[in-house]
Design a protein around this motif. Structure first.
Motif, short mmCIF file in Angstrom:
data_model
loop_
_atom_site.label_atom_id
_atom_site.label_comp_id
_atom_site.label_asym_id
_atom_site.label_seq_id
_atom_site.Cartn_x
_atom_site.Cartn_y
_atom_site.Cartn_z
N CYS A 1 0.83 -1.21 0.00
CA CYS A 1 0.00 0.00 0.00
C CYS A 1 0.86 1.26 0.00
CB CYS A 1 -0.92 -0.01 1.22
SG CYS A 1 -2.21 -1.27 1.17
N TRP A 2 1.95 1.23 0.76
CA TRP A 2 2.84 2.40 0.80
C TRP A 2 3.46 2.65 -0.57
CZ3 TRP A 2 8.30 2.20 0.32
CH2 TRP A 2 8.95 3.43 0.52
N ARG B 1 2.92 5.96 -2.94
CA ARG B 1 4.02 6.78 -3.45
C ARG B 1 3.94 6.95 -4.96
NH1 ARG B 1 8.68 8.10 -0.57
NH2 ARG B 1 10.10 7.64 -2.29
N GLU B 2 3.45 5.93 -5.65
CA GLU B 2 3.30 6.04 -7.10
C GLU B 2 2.20 7.02 -7.48
OE1 GLU B 2 2.63 2.03 -8.25
OE2 GLU B 2 4.75 1.43 -8.11
N GLN B 3 1.22 7.19 -6.58
CA GLN B 3 0.13 8.11 -6.85
C GLN B 3 0.42 9.54 -6.41
OE1 GLN B 3 -3.93 6.97 -5.92
NE2 GLN B 3 -3.32 4.81 -5.71
N SER B 4 1.26 9.70 -5.40
CA SER B 4 1.46 11.03 -4.85
C SER B 4 2.91 11.22 -4.41
CB SER B 4 0.54 11.27 -3.65
OG SER B 4 0.85 12.48 -3.00
N ALA B 5 3.51 12.33 -4.84
CA ALA B 5 4.87 12.66 -4.43
C ALA B 5 4.90 13.15 -2.98
CB ALA B 5 5.44 13.74 -5.34
N ASP B 6 3.73 13.36 -2.37
CA ASP B 6 3.67 13.82 -0.98
C ASP B 6 3.95 12.70 0.01
OD1 ASP B 6 3.00 16.44 -1.71
OD2 ASP B 6 0.86 15.96 -1.78
N MET C 1 -6.48 1.26 3.63
CA MET C 1 -5.15 1.60 4.14
C MET C 1 -4.48 2.64 3.23
SD MET C 1 -1.92 -0.95 5.03
CE MET C 1 -3.00 -2.18 5.74
N GLN C 2 -4.58 2.42 1.94
CA GLN C 2 -3.94 3.33 0.99
C GLN C 2 -4.60 4.71 1.02
OE1 GLN C 2 -3.19 1.50 -2.82
NE2 GLN C 2 -3.25 3.48 -3.86
N CYS C 3 -5.92 4.76 1.16
CA CYS C 3 -6.62 6.05 1.26
C CYS C 3 -6.16 6.82 2.49
CB CYS C 3 -8.13 5.82 1.29
SG CYS C 3 -8.86 5.40 -0.30
N CYS C 4 -5.96 6.11 3.59
CA CYS C 4 -5.48 6.75 4.81
C CYS C 4 -4.07 7.33 4.59
CB CYS C 4 -5.48 5.75 5.96
SG CYS C 4 -5.10 6.44 7.57
N MET C 5 -3.22 6.59 3.89
CA MET C 5 -1.88 7.07 3.60
C MET C 5 -1.91 8.33 2.75
SD MET C 5 0.19 3.54 2.80
CE MET C 5 0.58 2.35 4.08
N LEU C 6 -2.71 8.32 1.71
CA LEU C 6 -2.78 9.48 0.82
C LEU C 6 -3.32 10.70 1.55
CD1 LEU C 6 -4.07 7.68 -2.40
CD2 LEU C 6 -1.80 8.68 -2.06
#
Length: 367
Positions: A220-221, A225-230, A324-329
């Motif tokens: 997920c991490w 990272r592939e979706q957002s440089a943040d 999980m990925q939505c929470c990360m973003l």
């Protein structure tokens, strides 16, 4: 009162979660009036632990004290006689099992510290299915014996206490909650920042057992990272061999092993967020340690993690990659601020509260 303490976890792995709790219990008992502490452990013949603990005459292996034949020799051959010879009033087993394999002498009390029951309820890390099955059977018998023979069973969370009552209904009346001690560690702000960490990083601690959920978390991490440089870099405290090979050398992933308390707390203090993706925890020590530095935490729903962080801490489904990925973003785009309120939350696990809990339990046992 003469109190015997099973010191084996602290001898073998003093920096582990259980090892640190054994040392915390040791310090609380040493500070208690009218209490004489006696440590019981195994160690090699030249190990310094033999200067401060009662050990068998035979050498004990630091690697492999959990092996059934090693445990049986200590708990059946050495411990019963040693407790009688030292006139111990109360013996505390500290590693989910380990009470003497003998009849209890009149007037002697036994306590079992039961951190969790994941040895029985979860898939654990073993080299083969046959070994996993053998350990499951042996651990079931060992834990059941200790739960049955204990006068009291102390658990670090309501979750672990409830699980003990569910698996061992006969023990429900003697289960009590003794929350873990989490000692605050004050660090100089910038002077303590490790020189070799990225300017922004997320932190996760613990990789070995499958319940730590690291393969899904890393997947997920990486996707985030592939979706957002943040999305920041990730520091993982653990060993690369604990995860599948394809997740060991991801871009932006930094591994750390063999840290002492100061080094670990320095990572807590400067992390943007601590992530705890485990789907099963008996307490969640890294969560409280990070909160003690005012560091925000994001954690999986369920088990003891529901108890150890403020209700408004970000939470996600440990088995749902999208959640999980939505929470990360979301946290990458809008990082949570560090807050003194988080440190105040963690104070409920500070030494004063721990010692009062312990005193109440000892008084109840004596009465």
């Amino acid at each position: 009162m003469r109190v015997g303490l099973d010191y084996r976890p602290a001898t073998v792995a003093p920096q582990s979660g259980i090892g640190r709790q054994v040392r915390a219990l040791e310090q609380a008992l040493l500070a208690r009036a009218g209490t004489e502490l006696l440590r019981f452990s195994e160690a090699p013949l030249d190990h310094p632990q033999r200067d401060s603990a009662f050990c068998p005459a035979w050498p004990g292996p630091l690697e492999g004290l959990q092996r059934p034949q090693v445990r049986w020799r200590f708990e059946a051959r050495f411990l019963p006689q040693a407790l009688r010879e030292q006139s111990v009033d109360l013996y505390i087993a500290t590693a989910n099992m380990g009470l003497p394999l003998s009849r209890k002498p009149a007037g002697q009390r036994w306590v079992l510290v039961l951190h969790d029951l994941f040895q029985l309820t979860e898939q654990n890390h073993h080299r083969s299915r046959l070994k996993a099955l053998a350990y499951r059977v042996i651990d079931t018998l060992s834990i059941a014996w200790s739960v049955w023979r204990a006068d009291r069973v102390w658990c670090p969370s309501q979750f672990s206490a409830s699980e003990t009552g569910r698996l061992f209904p006969f023990a429900r009346r003697k289960v009590r909650v003794l929350p873990n001690l989490v000692v605050p560690v004050a660090l100089p702000d910038e002077a303590s920042r490790p020189a070799d960490v990225p300017p922004r990083y997320w932190l996760a601690v613990g990789t070995r057992e499958p319940r730590k959920n690291m393969p899904l978390f890393l997947r997920c991490w990486q996707a985030a990272r592939e979706q957002s440089a943040d999305v920041p870099a990730l520091l993982l405290v653990g060993h690369p061999q604990d995860v599948p090979a394809e997740w060991r050398e991801l871009d932006g992933l930094h591994w750390r092993q063999g840290l002492d308390d100061a080094q670990l707390h320095s990572l807590y203090a400067h992390a943007e967020c601590l992530w705890q993706p485990s789907y099963a925890e008996g307490f969640g020590l890294p969560v409280v340690e990070a909160l003690g530095h005012g560091t925000p935490v994001a954690l999986a729903q369920g088990s003891a993690l529901d108890e150890v962080a403020p209700a408004d801490s970000p939470r996600f489904n440990a088995h749902d990659a999208d959640d999980m990925q939505c929470c990360m973003l979301a946290l990458a785009k809008h990082p949570l601020p560090r807050s003194p309120a988080l440190s105040q939350w963690a104070e409920r696990y500070a030494p004063a509260g721990y010692r009062q809990h312990l005193e109440d339990l000892l008084q109840e046992l004596a009465s």
